[in-house]
Design a protein around this motif. Structure first.
Motif, PDB file in Angstrom:
ATOM      1  N   ARG A 151      61.438  49.242 -23.829  1.00 38.58           N
ATOM      2  CA  ARG A 151      59.995  49.290 -24.104  1.00 38.58           C
ATOM      3  C   ARG A 151      59.301  47.963 -23.898  1.00 38.58           C
ATOM      4  O   ARG A 151      58.119  47.917 -23.616  1.00 38.58           O
ATOM      5  CB  ARG A 151      59.749  49.751 -25.542  1.00 38.58           C
ATOM      6  N   ILE A 166      59.947  65.806 -31.806  1.00 39.07           N
ATOM      7  CA  ILE A 166      59.112  65.885 -33.011  1.00 39.07           C
ATOM      8  C   ILE A 166      59.583  67.091 -33.817  1.00 39.07           C
ATOM      9  O   ILE A 166      59.818  67.008 -35.009  1.00 39.07           O
ATOM     10  CB  ILE A 166      57.623  65.992 -32.619  1.00 39.07           C
ATOM     11  N   ARG A 173      58.887  41.523 -30.700  1.00 41.77           N
ATOM     12  CA  ARG A 173      58.297  42.817 -31.077  1.00 41.77           C
ATOM     13  C   ARG A 173      59.323  43.706 -31.792  1.00 41.77           C
ATOM     14  O   ARG A 173      58.964  44.609 -32.536  1.00 41.77           O
ATOM     15  CB  ARG A 173      57.823  43.588 -29.838  1.00 41.77           C
ATOM     16  N   LEU A 174      60.590  43.449 -31.517  1.00 43.24           N
ATOM     17  CA  LEU A 174      61.649  44.316 -32.059  1.00 43.24           C
ATOM     18  C   LEU A 174      61.978  43.972 -33.509  1.00 43.24           C
ATOM     19  O   LEU A 174      62.512  44.787 -34.248  1.00 43.24           O
ATOM     20  CB  LEU A 174      62.924  44.187 -31.212  1.00 43.24           C
ATOM     21  N   ILE A 175      61.678  42.739 -33.877  1.00 40.10           N
ATOM     22  CA  ILE A 175      61.986  42.296 -35.242  1.00 40.10           C
ATOM     23  C   ILE A 175      60.952  42.890 -36.191  1.00 40.10           C
ATOM     24  O   ILE A 175      59.753  42.863 -35.899  1.00 40.10           O
ATOM     25  CB  ILE A 175      61.951  40.751 -35.337  1.00 40.10           C
ATOM     26  N   ASN A 176      61.398  43.418 -37.310  1.00 40.51           N
ATOM     27  CA  ASN A 176      60.467  43.986 -38.281  1.00 40.51           C
ATOM     28  C   ASN A 176      59.392  42.955 -38.616  1.00 40.51           C
ATOM     29  O   ASN A 176      59.698  41.769 -38.802  1.00 40.51           O
ATOM     30  CB  ASN A 176      61.224  44.411 -39.543  1.00 40.51           C
ATOM     31  N   ASN A 177      58.156  43.418 -38.682  1.00 41.41           N
ATOM     32  CA  ASN A 177      57.014  42.501 -38.865  1.00 41.41           C
ATOM     33  C   ASN A 177      57.140  41.582 -40.073  1.00 41.41           C
ATOM     34  O   ASN A 177      56.576  40.498 -40.084  1.00 41.41           O
ATOM     35  CB  ASN A 177      55.720  43.306 -38.984  1.00 41.41           C
ATOM     36  N   GLU A 190      58.289  62.963 -37.490  1.00 39.12           N
ATOM     37  CA  GLU A 190      56.879  62.962 -37.080  1.00 39.12           C
ATOM     38  C   GLU A 190      56.574  61.791 -36.148  1.00 39.12           C
ATOM     39  O   GLU A 190      57.385  60.878 -36.022  1.00 39.12           O
ATOM     40  CB  GLU A 190      56.001  62.816 -38.334  1.00 39.12           C
ATOM     41  N   ASN A 191      55.371  61.806 -35.596  1.00 36.12           N
ATOM     42  CA  ASN A 191      54.900  60.671 -34.792  1.00 36.12           C
ATOM     43  C   ASN A 191      55.001  59.399 -35.634  1.00 36.12           C
ATOM     44  O   ASN A 191      54.618  59.399 -36.809  1.00 36.12           O
ATOM     45  CB  ASN A 191      53.434  60.841 -34.396  1.00 36.12           C
ATOM     46  N   GLY A 192      55.514  58.356 -35.023  1.00 37.15           N
ATOM     47  CA  GLY A 192      55.560  57.062 -35.703  1.00 37.15           C
ATOM     48  C   GLY A 192      56.633  56.930 -36.766  1.00 37.15           C
ATOM     49  O   GLY A 192      56.665  55.947 -37.509  1.00 37.15           O
ATOM     50  N   SER A 193      57.549  57.917 -36.865  1.00 37.34           N
ATOM     51  CA  SER A 193      58.572  57.843 -37.920  1.00 37.34           C
ATOM     52  C   SER A 193      59.682  56.847 -37.579  1.00 37.34           C
ATOM     53  O   SER A 193      60.274  56.236 -38.471  1.00 37.34           O
ATOM     54  CB  SER A 193      59.156  59.234 -38.178  1.00 37.34           C
ATOM     55  N   LYS A 233      61.802  57.487 -34.339  1.00 37.42           N
ATOM     56  CA  LYS A 233      62.772  58.147 -33.452  1.00 37.42           C
ATOM     57  C   LYS A 233      63.093  57.292 -32.228  1.00 37.42           C
ATOM     58  O   LYS A 233      64.247  57.017 -31.916  1.00 37.42           O
ATOM     59  CB  LYS A 233      62.237  59.519 -32.985  1.00 37.42           C
ATOM     60  N   THR A 234      62.016  56.886 -31.522  1.00 37.99           N
ATOM     61  CA  THR A 234      62.237  56.088 -30.312  1.00 37.99           C
ATOM     62  C   THR A 234      62.895  54.757 -30.671  1.00 37.99           C
ATOM     63  O   THR A 234      63.726  54.240 -29.922  1.00 37.99           O
ATOM     64  CB  THR A 234      60.901  55.859 -29.570  1.00 37.99           C
ATOM     65  N   SER A 235      62.542  54.230 -31.851  1.00 39.08           N
ATOM     66  CA  SER A 235      63.134  52.943 -32.261  1.00 39.08           C
ATOM     67  C   SER A 235      64.654  53.059 -32.420  1.00 39.08           C
ATOM     68  O   SER A 235      65.372  52.098 -32.153  1.00 39.08           O
ATOM     69  CB  SER A 235      62.506  52.463 -33.562  1.00 39.08           C
ATOM     70  N   ASN A 241      60.477  49.500 -37.407  1.00 43.22           N
ATOM     71  CA  ASN A 241      60.223  49.990 -38.772  1.00 43.22           C
ATOM     72  C   ASN A 241      61.511  50.453 -39.462  1.00 43.22           C
ATOM     73  O   ASN A 241      61.474  50.988 -40.557  1.00 43.22           O
ATOM     74  CB  ASN A 241      59.166  51.111 -38.773  1.00 43.22           C
TER      75      ASN A 241
HETATM   76  N1  LIG Z   1      58.064  45.094 -35.253  1.00 43.86           N
HETATM   77  C1  LIG Z   1      57.737  46.148 -35.989  1.00 43.86           C
HETATM   78  N2  LIG Z   1      57.804  46.071 -37.361  1.00 43.86           N
HETATM   79  C2  LIG Z   1      57.490  47.142 -38.131  1.00 43.86           C
HETATM   80  N3  LIG Z   1      57.077  48.321 -37.637  1.00 43.86           N
HETATM   81  C3  LIG Z   1      56.986  48.437 -36.293  1.00 43.86           C
HETATM   82  C4  LIG Z   1      57.317  47.371 -35.409  1.00 43.86           C
HETATM   83  N4  LIG Z   1      57.135  47.794 -34.139  1.00 43.86           N
HETATM   84  C5  LIG Z   1      56.709  49.068 -34.223  1.00 43.86           C
HETATM   85  N5  LIG Z   1      56.617  49.469 -35.505  1.00 43.86           N
HETATM   86  C6  LIG Z   1      56.226  50.800 -36.035  1.00 43.86           C
HETATM   87  O1  LIG Z   1      57.385  51.589 -36.012  1.00 43.86           O
HETATM   88  C7  LIG Z   1      57.031  52.971 -36.045  1.00 43.86           C
HETATM   89  C8  LIG Z   1      58.026  53.775 -35.246  1.00 43.86           C
HETATM   90  O2  LIG Z   1      57.729  53.802 -33.892  1.00 43.86           O
HETATM   91  P1  LIG Z   1      58.507  54.766 -32.900  1.00 43.86           P
HETATM   92  O3  LIG Z   1      57.963  54.512 -31.559  1.00 43.86           O
HETATM   93  O4  LIG Z   1      59.971  54.619 -33.097  1.00 43.86           O
HETATM   94  O5  LIG Z   1      58.055  56.211 -33.444  1.00 43.86           O
HETATM   95  P2  LIG Z   1      58.463  57.660 -32.936  1.00 43.86           P
HETATM   96  O6  LIG Z   1      59.105  58.357 -34.090  1.00 43.86           O
HETATM   97  O7  LIG Z   1      59.217  57.597 -31.686  1.00 43.86           O
HETATM   98  O8  LIG Z   1      57.014  58.315 -32.730  1.00 43.86           O
HETATM   99  P3  LIG Z   1      56.438  59.310 -31.587  1.00 43.86           P
HETATM  100  O9  LIG Z   1      56.782  60.705 -32.009  1.00 43.86           O
HETATM  101  O10 LIG Z   1      54.977  59.075 -31.667  1.00 43.86           O
HETATM  102  O11 LIG Z   1      57.028  58.930 -30.277  1.00 43.86           O
HETATM  103  C9  LIG Z   1      55.585  53.025 -35.600  1.00 43.86           C
HETATM  104  O12 LIG Z   1      54.805  53.428 -36.705  1.00 43.86           O
HETATM  105  C10 LIG Z   1      55.244  51.595 -35.208  1.00 43.86           C
HETATM  106  O13 LIG Z   1      53.938  51.258 -35.520  1.00 43.86           O
END
Ligand SMILES: Nc1ncnc2c1ncn2[C@@H]1O[C@H](COP(=O)(O)OP(=O)(O)OP(=O)(O)O)[C@@H](O)[C@H]1O
Ligand SMILES: [Mg+2]
Length: 378
Positions: A54, A337, A60-64, A32-35, A37-39, A14
């Motif tokens: 992961r 978080i 899966r790594l390429i933006n959708n 926040e969750n899903g923002s 961070k892990t990416s 993302n």
């Molecule tokens: N290929 C992709 N294209 C676009 N978005 C994606 C793709 N793969 C994952 N995502 C989205 O990217 C967002 C970020 O995920 P990530 O795991 O980095 O979040 P996070 O900040 O680590 O959250 P958490 O606190 O829950 O661990 C998620 O909302 C996920 O759905």
């Protein structure tokens, strides 16, 4: 010490377009969750290893909404090196180191040694010996130059031997040439691992000793290297003894691919008794031991990627981890978080070298102003 000084991310998960200029010490990534961070950590891992922690599926790594992602990094270690990696959905991969094309991701791994600790690291205690062996071999690989050569030789011999074992009417004499090569490689691997393990064990026991819970346990925590064959005899002779069993299974039962690093409490695997937080402390100690041996033997420090470190750790234990990381001198990327626990626990509020990043819907913002830190503490 190798440090990542600039990171440009484009169309990775993302994170559509993000730039970070990390500091050489602690880099705290909150959101926040899903923002995303892990990416961010994942993008560093892909840039430095060519692979994610992961998934094995690079698509899966390429933006959708896109057809490729690109990562660019600047690594400083005496001089600056520019590294870049891009991957397209058709499988095309491009790796550049200082504007020259590189052929394998191994060349990248040498530029930026990385240690990644995340929720999957619990597998070091819960999982099979293979997980621990891989973790420990990362160290042997970096510390012993010949390890790679002998490991490759060993893997080739085992593959060949196993395919012969699955053939009809195989005799022991047909296996002999492979067994001799296998024995040679296994002995080298064994001696390199044993040598590195001795250092590793000392550091591990030292690091785990910093956590007070070890004093309250009913037995002592131990860390032991267990060879993949009996230490009382010669490997080649044991292969001979195992021959019928190996033929029946079509598989080689003993060898360097079976060794383990056991973490026990008395004679029982530690995971069967320790609480989740205690397990996490043991895992931290394993990583610190690895980094310390790496530093002692190579003079370099690995970069740490810590995903959601505060989870499972209480304030006191989190503080111990912070102190140990500071002493180590590694560059650290830590996600949380809520960064409050790390900020206060690691006494970072007034730390000039700290960099704080906040992620929201894939957008990364530097929040480094000291007064802004206070707002995180409210
Ligand atoms: N290929 C992709 N294209 C676009 N978005 C994606 C793709 N793969 C994952 N995502 C989205 O990217 C967002 C970020 O995920 P990530 O795991 O980095 O979040 P996070 O900040 O680590 O959250 P958490 O606190 O829950 O661990 C998620 O909302 C996920 O759905
Ligand atoms: Mg995450």
């Amino acid at each position: 010490m190798p440090t990542l000084r600039r990171l440009d991310i484009s169309e990775f998960r993302n994170l559509r377009s993000a730039t970070l200029q990390p500091g050489e010490g602690i880099n705290l990534i909150s959101g926040e969750n899903g923002s995303g961070k892990t990416s961010i950590l994942e993008s560093i891992s892909v840039l430095a290893h060519g692979r994610s922690f992961r998934t094995h599926k690079f698509r899966r790594l390429i933006n959708n909404d896109e057809k490729s992602f690109t990562l660019f990094g600047q690594i400083f270690e005496g001089t600056t090196r520019n590294i870049g990696l891009s991957r397209a959905s058709n499988g095309d991969i491009q790796i550049r180191i200082d504007s020259k094309a590189a052929h394998t991701a191994t060349e990248l791994a040498e530029c930026l040694p990385l240690l990644v600790m995340n929720s999957a690291s619990f597998q070091l205690l819960e999982g099979s010996g293979q997980v621990r062996r891989k973790f420990f071999d990362w160290l042997v690989f970096h510390v012993k130059q010949e390890f790679k050569h002998y490991w490759k030789l060993y893997a080739r011999c085992i593959k060949q031997r196993n395919s012969l074992l699955r053939r009809d009417k195989i005799t022991r004499s047909e296996l002999l040439p492979w067994d001799q090569e296998l024995t040679k490689a296994a002995q080298h691997i064994e001696s390199m691992r044993s040598e590195v393990f001795e250092l590793f064990q000392t550091h591990f026991l030292n690091e785990i000793g910093q956590f007070d819970f070890t004093e309250t346990l009913g037995a002592e925590l131990s860390c032991t290297y267990v060879s993949g064959w009996s230490k009382t005899g010669n490997y080649n002779e044991q292969l001979e003894d195992q021959f019928e069993r190996d033929v029946a299974a079509g598989y080689t039962h003993i060898g360097s691919h079976k060794s383990d690093v056991k973490i026990n409490l008395a004679r029982v695997p530690a995971v069967e008794e320790l609480s989740r937080g205690q397990q996490k402390s043991v895992i931290v100690a394993l990583f610190l031991a690895e980094a310390l041996v790496f530093r002692t033997t190579t003079g370099r420090t690995p970069v740490f990627l810590l995903d959601d470190l505060p989870a499972e750790l209480d304030e006191k234990n989190l503080r111990i981890v912070g102190k140990a990381l500071k002493n180590l001198g590694s560059q650290v990327f830590a996600t949380a978080i809520d960064p409050k626990s790390i900020l206060t626990g690691w006494e970072l509020v007034d730390d000039e070298s700290l960099r704080m990043f906040h992620v929201k819907h894939g957008q990364v913002e530097l929040k480094n102003d000291i007064t802004l830190r206070d707002s995180f503490l409210l």
